[in-house]
Write a protein that holds these residues in place. Structure first.
Motif, PDB file in Angstrom:
ATOM      1  N   PRO A  43      31.570 -68.839 -12.389  1.00 15.23           N
ATOM      2  CA  PRO A  43      33.034 -68.891 -12.487  1.00 15.23           C
ATOM      3  C   PRO A  43      33.555 -70.315 -12.600  1.00 15.23           C
ATOM      4  O   PRO A  43      34.613 -70.549 -13.203  1.00 15.23           O
ATOM      5  N   HIS A  44      32.819 -71.293 -12.018  1.00 14.06           N
ATOM      6  CA  HIS A  44      33.223 -72.701 -12.079  1.00 14.06           C
ATOM      7  C   HIS A  44      33.169 -73.234 -13.503  1.00 14.06           C
ATOM      8  O   HIS A  44      33.907 -74.153 -13.860  1.00 14.06           O
ATOM      9  N   LEU A  76      35.976 -73.117 -19.697  1.00 12.45           N
ATOM     10  CA  LEU A  76      35.655 -72.712 -21.063  1.00 12.45           C
ATOM     11  C   LEU A  76      36.507 -71.565 -21.592  1.00 12.45           C
ATOM     12  O   LEU A  76      36.564 -71.351 -22.806  1.00 12.45           O
ATOM     13  N   PHE A  77      37.178 -70.820 -20.696  1.00 10.07           N
ATOM     14  CA  PHE A  77      37.896 -69.652 -21.196  1.00 10.07           C
ATOM     15  C   PHE A  77      39.092 -70.040 -22.064  1.00 10.07           C
ATOM     16  O   PHE A  77      39.466 -69.308 -22.991  1.00 10.07           O
ATOM     17  N   VAL A 120      35.679 -62.743 -13.670  1.00 10.04           N
ATOM     18  CA  VAL A 120      36.319 -63.462 -12.562  1.00 10.04           C
ATOM     19  C   VAL A 120      36.506 -62.541 -11.357  1.00 10.04           C
ATOM     20  O   VAL A 120      36.294 -62.935 -10.211  1.00 10.04           O
ATOM     21  N   SER A 121      36.899 -61.299 -11.611  1.00  4.61           N
ATOM     22  CA  SER A 121      37.099 -60.335 -10.524  1.00  4.61           C
ATOM     23  C   SER A 121      35.807 -60.079  -9.765  1.00  4.61           C
ATOM     24  O   SER A 121      35.779 -60.083  -8.528  1.00  4.61           O
ATOM     25  N   LEU A 122      34.717 -59.861 -10.495  1.00  2.00           N
ATOM     26  CA  LEU A 122      33.427 -59.601  -9.860  1.00  2.00           C
ATOM     27  C   LEU A 122      32.907 -60.830  -9.122  1.00  2.00           C
ATOM     28  O   LEU A 122      32.259 -60.707  -8.074  1.00  2.00           O
ATOM     29  N   ALA A 123      33.197 -62.021  -9.637  1.00  3.04           N
ATOM     30  CA  ALA A 123      32.766 -63.249  -8.967  1.00  3.04           C
ATOM     31  C   ALA A 123      33.410 -63.364  -7.590  1.00  3.04           C
ATOM     32  O   ALA A 123      32.780 -63.821  -6.632  1.00  3.04           O
ATOM     33  N   GLN A 124      34.660 -62.926  -7.465  1.00  4.33           N
ATOM     34  CA  GLN A 124      35.355 -62.992  -6.178  1.00  4.33           C
ATOM     35  C   GLN A 124      34.851 -61.923  -5.203  1.00  4.33           C
ATOM     36  O   GLN A 124      34.887 -62.123  -3.988  1.00  4.33           O
ATOM     37  N   PHE A 183      24.388 -75.572  -9.431  1.00  5.35           N
ATOM     38  CA  PHE A 183      25.586 -75.812 -10.238  1.00  5.35           C
ATOM     39  C   PHE A 183      25.436 -77.080 -11.068  1.00  5.35           C
ATOM     40  O   PHE A 183      25.816 -77.106 -12.243  1.00  5.35           O
ATOM     41  N   ILE A 184      24.896 -78.144 -10.470  1.00  5.73           N
ATOM     42  CA  ILE A 184      24.754 -79.412 -11.183  1.00  5.73           C
ATOM     43  C   ILE A 184      23.870 -79.241 -12.411  1.00  5.73           C
ATOM     44  O   ILE A 184      24.232 -79.646 -13.523  1.00  5.73           O
TER      45      ILE A 184
END
Length: 392
Positions: free
Chosen positions: A228-229, A234-235, A311-315, A349-350
């Motif tokens: 999500p980050h 990108l979206f 995004v919803s599933l990530a939360q 993430f990096i």
């Protein structure tokens, strides 16, 4: 009637999360002259800072008081936000990301630990997924409202409208800052006899190394994250090539926040209905499939829907993995242990941001295909089930 920490944190999370700039953040950076790679490299800088600050801030929270971490998070975000408004060069934006990274480090373990031990003092720690989901839903509801307003205010996509969105965020953050002073340390926490910082770190690390079930939970939570980050950066260019109208950028963020709030608040109910195995597997599998489809199509309506679902599933992941992890961790080094876990996330993430950033610079759609394949492979390789909830 006095409010407990959970109620106060819901209020704080709402006002600190009025991100009016969310629909145009990438466009703002691009308008200030940054390239796509520089855009994603800012996230890398933030993550590196988070990585380096995780352990010190976790130890500070365990050694002193976790309630101070709440105040520091908001104060640093407020400072970083105001500096963003006046930054004109890539170097200054890097400085801002360092400030944000330190803020995230203070909040990554300490606030979650504060919530768990607040519940533990009331003998409600088994309800962590429920209450942590409710707190996170306030952040998402705030995101929903502010994204709608921010999308409407910035539909002209000029710099003045972008700056207005950042100033509006500052007002909400200031209200949250004032409210943070009312947080109290849990009674359970006050009874703990604290070790010195080195011992706290060693015990926290040992609790992870020696617990095979906790290690498996961490492995799954890290390697199946739906990026999500990266998607938040990108979206917007993806929407542009898909023909999505600028006014809908804010609507997309708002709907995604609403979906995330509902899933986060009800994650424990979904898990109770379908079981851990199916819930985690499907929750990880769907984003993988969607990313692959996104790399193959740029239709406006499908782009909108796919973004909302990911995004919803990530939360939804946050309260579930929070419950699994905290059930394996001792109170006296909880913030430090959670910070170590966040450090593992930071390393992943990096690496992923650097690779995906270079791919996106070459071809945006290829970066979506890459993310989908990575998540799919890890979802099929690594699984969590009921046996991993037992302390070992």
């Amino acid at each position: 009637m006095s409010l407990n920490n959970i109620s106060k944190l819901k209020f704080i999370y709402f006002f600190k999360s009025l991100n009016f700039f969310a629909p145009i953040l990438a466009l703002f950076y691009l308008a200030r002259g940054l390239s796509t790679f520089q855009l994603l490299s800012l996230e890398v800088i933030l993550t590196i800072t988070l990585f380096l600050a995780e352990i010190p801030t976790g130890i500070i929270a365990d050694k002193i008081k976790r309630k101070y971490s709440v105040t520091l998070v908001i104060l640093l975000y407020l400072i970083g936000n105001i500096l963003t408004i006046y930054s004109q060069t890539y170097i200054l934006f890097v400085v801002v990301q360092v400030i944000f990274g330190i803020a995230l480090a203070f909040g990554s373990g300490a606030i979650e630990a504060l919530v768990y031990d607040s519940l533990k003092s009331e003998k409600k720690e088994k309800e962590m997924n429920k209450h942590w989901g409710a707190i996170n839903s306030q952040f998402l509801f705030a995101g929903m409202i502010s994204a709608l307003i921010g999308g409407w205010l910035t539909q002209s996509q000029n710099m003045d409208s972008f700056i207005l969105a950042f100033w509006l965020y500052s007002i909400g953050a200031f209200i949250a800052l004032i409210a943070s002073f009312s947080i109290k340390e849990p009674k359970h926490y006050k009874k703990i006899e604290h070790d010195n910082p080195i011992i706290i770190f060693k015990k926290a690390l040992k609790s992870i190394i020696t617990n095979s079930n906790l290690r498996k939970i961490i492995l799954v939570s890290v390697l199946t994250v739906p990026f999500p980050h990266i998607l938040k950066m990108l979206f917007q260019p993806y929407f542009n090539i898909s023909g999505v109208q600028p006014i809908l950028f804010g609507v997309a963020v708002s709907v995604a926040m609403l979906g995330g709030a509902l899933l986060s608040r009800n994650a424990y109910k979904i898990e109770n209905k379908f079981g851990i195995n199916k819930t985690i597997f499907i929750m990880n599998l769907l984003p993988a499939i969607i990313y692959i489809i996104m790399s193959l199509t740029t239709t406006g309506i499908t782009s909108f829907i796919f973004y909302v679902v990911i995004v919803s599933l990530a939360q939804m992941r946050n309260p579930l993995f929070s419950q699994y992890q905290n059930d394996h961790i001792e109170s006296k080094n909880r913030a430090t242990a959670l910070s170590i876990i966040s450090m593992f996330h930071a390393i992943y993430f990096i690496v992923s941001q650097l690779i995906i950033g270079k791919i996106a610079d070459y071809n945006l759609l290829y970066s979506f295909m890459f993310m989908g394949i990575i998540i799919l492979a890890n979802t099929l390789l690594f699984r969590v089930n009921n046996k991993h909830l037992n302390n070992s």
